[in-house]
Design a protein around this motif. Structure first.
Motif, PDB file in Angstrom:
ATOM      1  N   ASP A  19       2.326   6.386   1.668  1.00 54.71           N
ATOM      2  CA  ASP A  19       1.243   5.460   1.971  1.00 54.71           C
ATOM      3  C   ASP A  19       0.045   5.771   1.081  1.00 54.71           C
ATOM      4  OD1 ASP A  19       2.796   4.462   4.049  1.00 54.71           O
ATOM      5  OD2 ASP A  19       1.850   5.751   5.561  1.00 54.71           O
TER       6      ASP A  19
ATOM      7  N   TRP B 196      -6.531   3.589  -6.209  1.00 53.52           N
ATOM      8  CA  TRP B 196      -5.811   4.016  -5.006  1.00 53.52           C
ATOM      9  C   TRP B 196      -5.984   5.514  -4.763  1.00 53.52           C
ATOM     10  CZ3 TRP B 196      -4.327   0.263  -1.938  1.00 53.52           C
ATOM     11  CH2 TRP B 196      -4.032  -0.987  -2.488  1.00 53.52           C
TER      12      TRP B 196
ATOM     13  N   ARG C  32       0.847  -1.211   0.000  1.00 56.39           N
ATOM     14  CA  ARG C  32       0.000   0.000   0.000  1.00 56.39           C
ATOM     15  C   ARG C  32       0.875   1.251   0.000  1.00 56.39           C
ATOM     16  NH1 ARG C  32      -5.799  -0.295   3.052  1.00 56.39           N
ATOM     17  NH2 ARG C  32      -6.559  -2.187   2.022  1.00 56.39           N
TER      18      ARG C  32
ATOM     19  N   GLN D  45      -4.162   4.264   0.046  1.00 58.79           N
ATOM     20  CA  GLN D  45      -5.322   3.514   0.520  1.00 58.79           C
ATOM     21  C   GLN D  45      -6.291   3.346  -0.638  1.00 58.79           C
ATOM     22  OE1 GLN D  45      -8.402   6.113   2.703  1.00 58.79           O
ATOM     23  NE2 GLN D  45      -6.470   7.149   3.195  1.00 58.79           N
TER      24      GLN D  45
END
Length: 418
Positions: free
Chosen positions: A174, A98, A76, A176
């Motif tokens: 990062d 994403w 991720r 998600q």
């Protein structure tokens, strides 16, 4: 390269102290340039209003390095070249399913520059943009290319460093799963209701911004950005006395609402709602100055009282001010280090002489509340007072000195404050 005319930042309030701007097209060229330079700084998209990027030596931009956007779904994470703009990264991430956790008001800013200065978006559960960094690829003073990773010793002190430890060529961020956001604007929220319900208002959705001109007894606009997967819209048509705007709005009085992201509750991709302004438009010619302070959210009402008391001083030189929240992080020189914060942002008329005494009055009033100035904005706070706001400040100075003992990446600004 040597530029023919003096180079200025986006706002035009900073004229750089060098005529030398290098535009390397490979990381190897960056390494060679850094190794051969005595004094060098990195320029992002030039959206800082302070002299944080200035230098009397070599100025370098990483904007022309090969574009990297490498998604690692298992971790991720995305590895992205530092000169990439946030809006460009978002357009690559979203079709792949994403998202980033947040974006700033402007999707036009470079990722490397925003991370280096602790730039942020809004939302009490959302850390600053740098809080997403999990790896840093940088060129050290000797020209060596190295990678720092989250968990390495000193990593938390190496993310927000104002360009003081090396030339960042790429970052790991990062990510998600993508999400959708609906955005609505409420108008005329009276200051009495704002004060009584301030924390509730600022934390009532994924991202909230309150805009005021301090010319009237109310906040002109409240922008609410609500994640669709969080459930139903949290407010009614009338909310704490404010009412829904009937059409598209721009937070800056008199500016074109067509420059702003879609409102009216129309759900859309995260990257087309979280910024205030659309990537395909330039929202301003840069004829402005900006100042911002972050302070503990528990001091938000007291800060609002300070601003209310200075309204007659602020209003004549102000385009608009904005109140936002930012979640605490662990980055030593982040303005939100270990404190959930309220941010007080001011967009001023482009008149430094008129703005300076107002900034000083603000700082005097906010001093007891623990205000930290944004590194990339205009401020007047003394270095000792800035240092006192950061519990790990001495550690950060030691870390920076360890990376760059001869001051190759130093300039007047970092020499003064770090």
């Amino acid at each position: 390269m040597v530029i023919a005319q003096p180079l200025k930042n986006w706002a035009g309030n900073v004229e750089f102290s060098t005529l030398t701007l290098h535009r390397p097209v490979s990381v190897e060229a960056v390494q060679e340039l850094v190794a051969d330079s005595e004094l060098i700084r990195v320029l992002g998209t030039g959206h800082s209003f302070s002299t944080v990027a200035d230098t009397t030596g070599d100025l370098l931009t990483v904007a022309d390095l090969p574009r990297r956007i490498e998604i690692d779904a298992d971790r991720r994470s995305v590895t992205v070249s530092a000169g990439t703009r946030f809006g460009e990264l978002a357009q690559a991430l979203d079709p792949e399913g994403w998202a980033l956790h947040n974006l700033g008001s402007l999707p036009h800013i470079s990722i490397g520059g925003a991370v280096a200065t602790g730039t942020h978006g809004s939302g009490i559960t959302n850390g600053c943009l740098a809080s997403a960094v999990n790896a840093i690829e940088l060129v050290t003073p000797s020209g060596e290319l190295t990678v720092l990773r989250r968990g390495d010793e000193g990593f938390d002190g190496s993310v927000v460093t104002l360009g003081s430890i090396g030339v960042v060529t790429a970052l790991g961020l990062d990510i998600q799963p993508r999400f959708e956001v609906e955005q609505r604007v409420y108008e005329r929220l009276f200051l009495s209701a704002l004060r009584v319900n301030l924390r509730e208002i600022l934390t009532s959705a994924y991202s909230v911004s309150v805009f005021l001109t301090w010319q009237r007894p109310f906040a002109e606009q409240v922008w609410i950005k609500h994640r669709v997967d969080a459930g139903e819209w949290p407010h009614g048509r009338d909310w704490l006395g404010a009412t829904l705007a009937p059409s598209q709005r721009n937070p800056v009085p008199g500016q074109d609402p067509g420059f702003t992201t879609q409102q009216g509750g129309v759900a859309g991709p995260w990257h087309e709602r979280l910024p205030h302004f659309r990537l395909e438009f330039t929202p301003s010619a840069g004829d402005e100055l900006q100042t911002e302070y972050l302070l503990p959210i528990e001091n938000a009402v007291a800060a609002l009282d300070v601003l209310s008391g200075l309204a007659d001083t602020i209003a004549p030189v102000l385009h608009v001010s904005e109140l936002r929240t930012i979640a605490a992080d662990e980055l030593w020189l982040s303005e939100a280090y270990r404190q959930d914060s309220v941010a007080l942002h001011f967009t001023w008329h482009p008149d430094p002489v008129a703005v300076d005494p107002v900034v000083r009055a603000l700082e005097e009033g906010l001093a007891p509340l623990g205000a930290r100035p944004h590194w990339g904005k205009v401020f007047a706070m003394e270095p000792a007072d800035v240092a006192a706001r950061y519990p790990r400040f001495a550690d950060a100075r030691t870390l920076i000195a360890g990376y760059d003992p001869d001051g190759k990446f130093r300039n007047a600004f970092t020499g003064k404050y770090l």
